[in-house]
Structure formats: C-alpha cells, structure tokens
Design a protein around this motif. Structure first.
Motif, PDB file in Angstrom:
ATOM      1  N   LEU A 109      11.977   4.508  -8.041  1.00  0.00           N
ATOM      2  CA  LEU A 109      10.903   3.584  -8.402  1.00  0.00           C
ATOM      3  C   LEU A 109       9.646   4.267  -8.940  1.00  0.00           C
ATOM      4  O   LEU A 109       8.844   3.625  -9.613  1.00  0.00           O
ATOM      5  CB  LEU A 109      10.537   2.720  -7.190  1.00  0.00           C
ATOM      6  N   HIS A 110       9.434   5.533  -8.633  1.00  0.00           N
ATOM      7  CA  HIS A 110       8.257   6.241  -9.134  1.00  0.00           C
ATOM      8  C   HIS A 110       8.589   7.197 -10.280  1.00  0.00           C
ATOM      9  O   HIS A 110       7.698   7.572 -11.054  1.00  0.00           O
ATOM     10  CB  HIS A 110       7.576   7.033  -8.007  1.00  0.00           C
ATOM     11  N   ALA A 111       9.848   7.624 -10.349  1.00  0.00           N
ATOM     12  CA  ALA A 111      10.208   8.634 -11.354  1.00  0.00           C
ATOM     13  C   ALA A 111      11.337   8.182 -12.265  1.00  0.00           C
ATOM     14  O   ALA A 111      11.795   8.969 -13.097  1.00  0.00           O
ATOM     15  CB  ALA A 111      10.574   9.940 -10.665  1.00  0.00           C
ATOM     16  N   GLY A 112      11.820   6.960 -12.123  1.00  0.00           N
ATOM     17  CA  GLY A 112      12.858   6.457 -13.014  1.00  0.00           C
ATOM     18  C   GLY A 112      14.154   7.225 -12.936  1.00  0.00           C
ATOM     19  O   GLY A 112      14.888   7.326 -13.928  1.00  0.00           O
ATOM     20  N   GLY A 113      14.483   7.792 -11.766  1.00  0.00           N
ATOM     21  CA  GLY A 113      15.734   8.516 -11.581  1.00  0.00           C
ATOM     22  C   GLY A 113      15.646  10.011 -11.824  1.00  0.00           C
ATOM     23  O   GLY A 113      16.654  10.713 -11.690  1.00  0.00           O
ATOM     24  N   ASP A 114      14.457  10.536 -12.140  1.00  0.00           N
ATOM     25  CA  ASP A 114      14.299  11.965 -12.411  1.00  0.00           C
ATOM     26  C   ASP A 114      14.253  12.743 -11.095  1.00  0.00           C
ATOM     27  O   ASP A 114      13.242  12.750 -10.386  1.00  0.00           O
ATOM     28  CB  ASP A 114      13.016  12.197 -13.211  1.00  0.00           C
ATOM     29  N   THR A 149       0.824  -1.211   0.000  1.00  0.00           N
ATOM     30  CA  THR A 149       0.000   0.000   0.000  1.00  0.00           C
ATOM     31  C   THR A 149       0.854   1.255   0.000  1.00  0.00           C
ATOM     32  O   THR A 149       0.537   2.230  -0.693  1.00  0.00           O
ATOM     33  CB  THR A 149      -0.924   0.003   1.237  1.00  0.00           C
ATOM     34  N   GLU A 150       1.952   1.238   0.751  1.00  0.00           N
ATOM     35  CA  GLU A 150       2.734   2.447   0.964  1.00  0.00           C
ATOM     36  C   GLU A 150       3.819   2.678  -0.087  1.00  0.00           C
ATOM     37  O   GLU A 150       4.365   3.777  -0.170  1.00  0.00           O
ATOM     38  CB  GLU A 150       3.358   2.414   2.357  1.00  0.00           C
ATOM     39  N   ILE A 151       4.149   1.674  -0.882  1.00  0.00           N
ATOM     40  CA  ILE A 151       5.220   1.849  -1.868  1.00  0.00           C
ATOM     41  C   ILE A 151       4.707   1.807  -3.301  1.00  0.00           C
ATOM     42  O   ILE A 151       5.423   2.162  -4.236  1.00  0.00           O
ATOM     43  CB  ILE A 151       6.318   0.773  -1.666  1.00  0.00           C
ATOM     44  N   ALA A 152       3.462   1.404  -3.512  1.00  0.00           N
ATOM     45  CA  ALA A 152       2.921   1.266  -4.867  1.00  0.00           C
ATOM     46  C   ALA A 152       2.887   2.609  -5.594  1.00  0.00           C
ATOM     47  O   ALA A 152       2.750   3.670  -4.973  1.00  0.00           O
ATOM     48  CB  ALA A 152       1.514   0.680  -4.813  1.00  0.00           C
ATOM     49  N   TYR A 153       3.010   2.567  -6.895  1.00  0.00           N
ATOM     50  CA  TYR A 153       2.856   3.758  -7.729  1.00  0.00           C
ATOM     51  C   TYR A 153       1.427   4.281  -7.520  1.00  0.00           C
ATOM     52  O   TYR A 153       0.470   3.494  -7.488  1.00  0.00           O
ATOM     53  CB  TYR A 153       3.079   3.388  -9.195  1.00  0.00           C
ATOM     54  N   PRO A 154       1.254   5.601  -7.339  1.00  0.00           N
ATOM     55  CA  PRO A 154      -0.056   6.128  -6.919  1.00  0.00           C
ATOM     56  C   PRO A 154      -1.242   5.646  -7.745  1.00  0.00           C
ATOM     57  O   PRO A 154      -2.280   5.273  -7.190  1.00  0.00           O
ATOM     58  CB  PRO A 154       0.137   7.640  -7.047  1.00  0.00           C
ATOM     59  N   SER A 155      -1.114   5.645  -9.070  1.00  0.00           N
ATOM     60  CA  SER A 155      -2.257   5.249  -9.892  1.00  0.00           C
ATOM     61  C   SER A 155      -2.454   3.737  -9.938  1.00  0.00           C
ATOM     62  O   SER A 155      -3.452   3.259 -10.466  1.00  0.00           O
ATOM     63  CB  SER A 155      -2.093   5.782 -11.321  1.00  0.00           C
ATOM     64  N   HIS A 156      -1.516   2.981  -9.368  1.00  0.00           N
ATOM     65  CA  HIS A 156      -1.630   1.523  -9.326  1.00  0.00           C
ATOM     66  C   HIS A 156      -2.069   1.016  -7.955  1.00  0.00           C
ATOM     67  O   HIS A 156      -2.391  -0.158  -7.808  1.00  0.00           O
ATOM     68  CB  HIS A 156      -0.281   0.869  -9.656  1.00  0.00           C
ATOM     69  N   ARG A 157      -2.059   1.898  -6.947  1.00  0.00           N
ATOM     70  CA  ARG A 157      -2.223   1.441  -5.568  1.00  0.00           C
ATOM     71  C   ARG A 157      -3.512   0.664  -5.339  1.00  0.00           C
ATOM     72  O   ARG A 157      -3.496  -0.418  -4.735  1.00  0.00           O
ATOM     73  CB  ARG A 157      -2.186   2.645  -4.607  1.00  0.00           C
ATOM     74  N   SER A 158      -4.632   1.176  -5.800  1.00  0.00           N
ATOM     75  CA  SER A 158      -5.911   0.515  -5.532  1.00  0.00           C
ATOM     76  C   SER A 158      -5.919  -0.908  -6.073  1.00  0.00           C
ATOM     77  O   SER A 158      -6.361  -1.842  -5.394  1.00  0.00           O
ATOM     78  CB  SER A 158      -7.059   1.316  -6.156  1.00  0.00           C
ATOM     79  N   PHE A 159      -5.422  -1.073  -7.292  1.00  0.00           N
ATOM     80  CA  PHE A 159      -5.454  -2.398  -7.910  1.00  0.00           C
ATOM     81  C   PHE A 159      -4.499  -3.369  -7.226  1.00  0.00           C
ATOM     82  O   PHE A 159      -4.888  -4.497  -6.899  1.00  0.00           O
ATOM     83  CB  PHE A 159      -5.122  -2.300  -9.400  1.00  0.00           C
ATOM     84  N   VAL A 160      -3.257  -2.944  -6.979  1.00  0.00           N
ATOM     85  CA  VAL A 160      -2.280  -3.902  -6.428  1.00  0.00           C
ATOM     86  C   VAL A 160      -2.609  -4.278  -4.990  1.00  0.00           C
ATOM     87  O   VAL A 160      -2.372  -5.422  -4.571  1.00  0.00           O
ATOM     88  CB  VAL A 160      -0.830  -3.381  -6.551  1.00  0.00           C
ATOM     89  N   THR A 161      -3.176  -3.346  -4.216  1.00  0.00           N
ATOM     90  CA  THR A 161      -3.564  -3.721  -2.853  1.00  0.00           C
ATOM     91  C   THR A 161      -4.783  -4.643  -2.872  1.00  0.00           C
ATOM     92  O   THR A 161      -4.915  -5.530  -2.025  1.00  0.00           O
ATOM     93  CB  THR A 161      -3.855  -2.482  -1.989  1.00  0.00           C
ATOM     94  N   ALA A 162      -5.681  -4.427  -3.837  1.00  0.00           N
ATOM     95  CA  ALA A 162      -6.834  -5.324  -3.968  1.00  0.00           C
ATOM     96  C   ALA A 162      -6.391  -6.710  -4.429  1.00  0.00           C
ATOM     97  O   ALA A 162      -6.925  -7.730  -3.975  1.00  0.00           O
ATOM     98  CB  ALA A 162      -7.850  -4.740  -4.941  1.00  0.00           C
TER      99      ALA A 162
END
Length: 516
Positions: free
Chosen positions: A238-243, A152-165
């Motif tokens: 992990l969220h920005a690819g090094g940016d 829940t706390e490390i997932a990419y924001p737009s993926h969080r709902s699906f991966v936690t489910a």
C-alpha cells in the motif's frame, strides 16, 4: 513548558525516502486503493454528527414533540445526553479492544451496537424505548473511535496529517444528511416524520462497510503482535506499490521497530497508569483532556443541540425556517472543516488553534451583544443579524477544533498509549458534552442570552492555554513525535543503526525482518 515546540528538523529523514513521484496520488494505483479504504473509514465520525443534528431537527418537529410528550429542561437534557453518556462509558472498553483485538476488529464490533440502537429507535413504541435506544447508538460511537487510530497508523506518511484531520470533518457529513432529511420529512402527518431520520443514522456507516472489511490491520499493531512480516507486506503493497526494495518501507519499518524497543525499555505496556508516569505522558494527558473539554466548552454545545431554542430567542419560530437554517449551517460546517483540514500542514496546528479561538471569541461577543439588544428592543432585524455571526463562529470552530479534535491526540501519543490517549480525549469531550446537555437547557431557559457570558470567559481561558501550552507538531512522523514530549533520548534513528540496536537490545524478544 511553552507551546511552540522544537524545530521539526526530523522530517528531513522522511522526506529523503519519499519517492519523487511526477504524478499526483490519484494516478498511482496503490495510493488510490489505500486512500479509498481511508475514505470509507473517515465516514465513521458521521455517526456522532448525524445524532447531534438529528436531535436538533427532531426538536423542531411537532410529530416528535408529541410522541415524546413535549420534553423540556432536565428531561430534554437527559434525552440528548444519553448518547454521549453511552459513548463516554464505553471508551475504556474500546481502547482495550483496539490494543487487544486490533483496530479493525474494534471498528467492526461497532456495527452490532449501531444496528441494535437504530433498530430500537426506529421501532420505538413509546418515549422510553426511544430514550434507551440512544444509549446503544452512543456505545457504537465508542467502538467506531478506533477508525481514526487505524487511519493515523496506516496512512501514507505525507498524507497522514490531512486524512486524519478530514476524519472529524465527516462529522458534518452526518449532520448535513440528518438536517436535510429532517427538513424533507417535516410535513409528514405520521411518526415517520421522525422515524425516517432515525433510520438513516445507519446510511453512512453502511456506505463505509466495504472499506472497513477490505482495509488491512494497522502495521504498527501487527508489529506489536510480533507479526512483522505481515506488517511489512502491507507497507510494501500500500505504500510502495509492491516494491520490495522500497527505501520508504525500510525507513518506516526501522522507525516502528525502534519505537517498539524504546517504549518497551521505558516500561510502556499500555496500562492506564502509564499515562501519568513520565513528564512527557503527563504533558500529553493535559493536552488530550484540555482539548476534549475545549472542544465542547466554547459555546458550540449551545448551538449544536439547542439551535431551536436560540432561534426562538431571536424571533425565528417557523419549523421550516429553523430546519432550513440548520441544514445550511451543517453544509457550511462541512465546507469550513475541510478547509481547516487542508490548512493543517500549511498553517500548522498551533496557528489554527489560535486563529480558531480568536474568531470564536470575537463572534461570540457580537452574538451576545445582538441577542441582548433583541431581548430589549424586540426588533426583528437585530435578531436576524445574529444568524451570520453564528456562521462566523462556526467557521472559527471548524478550522481547528473539528479537524484536530481527534487527529491531534492520535499523533502525539506513542503507539502503546495511542488508543488510551484518544479515548481520554473522547471521554473528556463526551463528559463536557454530557454536562452541557444537562445544564444548557436549564441555564438557557432560566437566563436566556445572558448564558453566553459564561462561554466568553471560557474562550479567554482557551486562548491563553493554547498560546502557552499547545506545541506545534507539524513535520514529524508518528515515531519522531516523541522528541517533543520525551526529549532527545526518544529520538529514533534509521537504517542499519536501528537494526543493530534492535538486535542488541531485544534479541529474541521481537522477530527481526530484513527491510532492505
């Protein structure tokens, strides 16, 4: 308080900083890496699913029945319940560990208990050792619970709902594996018919081990440990690819750090008493406890652990037929729960909970009626007709109560109390499960299909409670979620204002880091 909740307008802030990627996530290297770690972590829920299906399969095996001296009634209930009891008792310790030692370390500690439990179970020389081993397997499940918090706390924001489910959907990956292994070993002439399925409890957790070792710690946990630089580095990678100049990372860091300020100013210091101190937390507590109980007290517990008894009441007594039906039922559960996880954002949490309860209620009515008719007439066709409605019942259960059972409490609690909130839901769930495991075989043996009427009444209570009290949480980030329960005073702001507020309110207490 109604269950509809406020309009999810805060999501606009997050949407404004999400990169407009032309490519799907599986073509973006840093998201492939992150989701690969998460794919490993979601396998930890398979431990509980494997155990439930394992006990169903073992009850169909003559070799296990002989080894255990034909357990029935309260003793069979105790054998089944011990795993749940071990997990329930160690939930508070796991919650403490998740906050004190970190989410990742807590998950890894679970491997010790699992290895101990599986080793004792496979090598059990007698029934007493087999029973004792189940306690240790349950303790492992409590420690593995931290995996859903880390996801829940490390997932990419737009993926969080699906991966936690999806996390709880892997419960059925475990039950599916267990059901088909028991089917494959059913004709062995030795105790290895049940020892092999017992040994394979460790298979999916071992498959998850690389991801558990490689995934970084929760950025939110690191911020609470005043390791802000490490948290930002993880988000950048992990969220920005090094940016380093990512607006998304700046947004996330501002939200997390301002949320830290808000929780500390509200005296949320991760004490159990804080779960009842404020109206918002009491509301969260009600949702967590009720969801834990509803996930078990809806009739599913009868089918999960006592499918063999149900099939016998409708005239299906062949070991091959029983194990085959169990195997296909677990495959169906896995498919439908993933369908439910995919609908979490599209349909919303409330809609799924309501649809789930209505489907379960209607199918249970038909299951009860058909079982009663078979008991009176003895007509095989009537008994067989129960089976498709068992599958329909589980389709209803799977679309909401499987994917959201831990995902919902994991997202509604603030960081300080998230581990405790998930533990409370799990303890309520295991408490209801222990009750079911003790009472169900006794009640089912005494009144058979008439026991279904109890769950019809409970399903009506679930429907009313969900309709009036379960809020919609779709469209909120973890930090924005607080506005549903704590009001506008809990709304976080972003950008420069967040950094200024942090410096003014907590100067010197929490290290500050430039995020843009």
């Amino acid at each position: 308080m109604t269950g509809k909740g406020p309009d999810p307008a805060p999501a606009a802030g997050l949407r404004s900083v999400l990169p407009a990627n032309a490519e799907p996530w599986w073509k973006i290297p840093h998201l492939v890496t992150l989701n690969g770690y998460i794919a490993c972590l979601v396998l930890f829920s398979s431990t509980v699913g494997y155990d439930i299906s394992l006990m169903n399969g073992l009850q169909s095996l003559d070799q296990w029945q002989s080894f255990m001296h034909q357990p029935t009634g309260a003793w069979l209930g105790f054998v089944n319940a011990l795993q749940s009891l071990g997990s329930m008792l160690f939930q508070p310790v796991s919650a403490w560990s998740a906050n004190r030692l970190g989410r990742k370390r807590t998950v890894l500690i679970g491997y010790f208990w699992l290895a101990l439990g599986v080793g004792l179970q496979v090598g059990a020389p007698d029934a007493k050792m087999f029973v004792a081993s189940r306690m240790f397997v349950g303790i492992a499940g409590a420690w593995f619970q931290a995996a859903v918090i880390l996801v829940t706390e490390i997932a990419y924001p737009s993926h969080r709902s699906f991966v936690t489910a999806v996390y709880m959907c892997q419960y059925y990956a475990g039950s599916l594996l267990s059901a088909w292994i028991a089917f494959g070993t059913r004709n062995m002439d030795s105790n290895w018919a049940w020892r092999i399925p017992s040994l394979m409890q460790i298979a999916l957790p071992l498959l998850a081990l690389p991801g558990a070792l490689l995934i970084p710690e929760s950025p939110r946990w690191l911020i609470r440990q005043e390791r802000v630089g490490e948290a930002r580095d993880i988000l950048v990678r992990l969220h920005a690819g090094g940016d380093e100049r990512s607006e998304l990372v700046a947004f996330e860091m501002d939200e997390m750090m301002q949320s830290t300020v808000f929780e500390q100013s509200a005296s949320e210091n991760s004490r159990w008493i804080d779960c009842v101190k404020t109206p918002g937390n009491r509301y969260r507590l009600f949702l967590s406890i009720s969801l834990g109980f509803f996930s078990q007290w809806n009739g599913g517990g009868v089918v999960s652990y006592y499918l063999t008894l149900i099939l016998e009441t409708i005239g299906i007594t062949s070991v091959t037929e029983q194990t085959l039906i169990n195997g296909f039922l677990q495959l169906w559960n896995l498919i439908m729960s993933i369908v439910g996880a995919g609908l979490v954002d599209r349909a919303g949490r409330r809609t799924l909970f309501l649809a789930s309860t209505i489907i379960m209620l209607l199918s249970y009515i038909l299951i009860t009626a058909l079982s009663g008719c078979f008991n009176t007439s003895g007509t095989a066709a009537v008994g067989t007709a129960v089976i498709p409605f068992l599958f329909l019942y589980y389709a209803g259960y799977d679309i909401a109560f499987t994917p959201l059972m831990l995902a919902y409490p994991a997202e509604i609690w603030t960081f300080s109390l998230r581990a405790k909130g998930v533990a409370i839901c799990a303890m309520a769930n295991y408490g209801a499960l222990v009750f079911n495991q003790f009472i169900n075989p006794i009640a089912f043996g005494a009144i058979s299909w008439k026991y279904y009427f109890v769950f019809l009444a409970i399903l009506l209570i679930v429907l009313v409670t969900v309709y009036y009290y379960y809020p919609e949480t779709h469209g909120y980030s973890l930090e924005e979620m607080a506005v549903i329960f704590d009001g506008e005073s809990a709304r976080v702001t972003n950008g420069i204002s967040a950094k200024m507020e942090l410096q003014e309110k907590r100067a010197g207490n929490i290290p500050h880091v430039e995020t843009v």
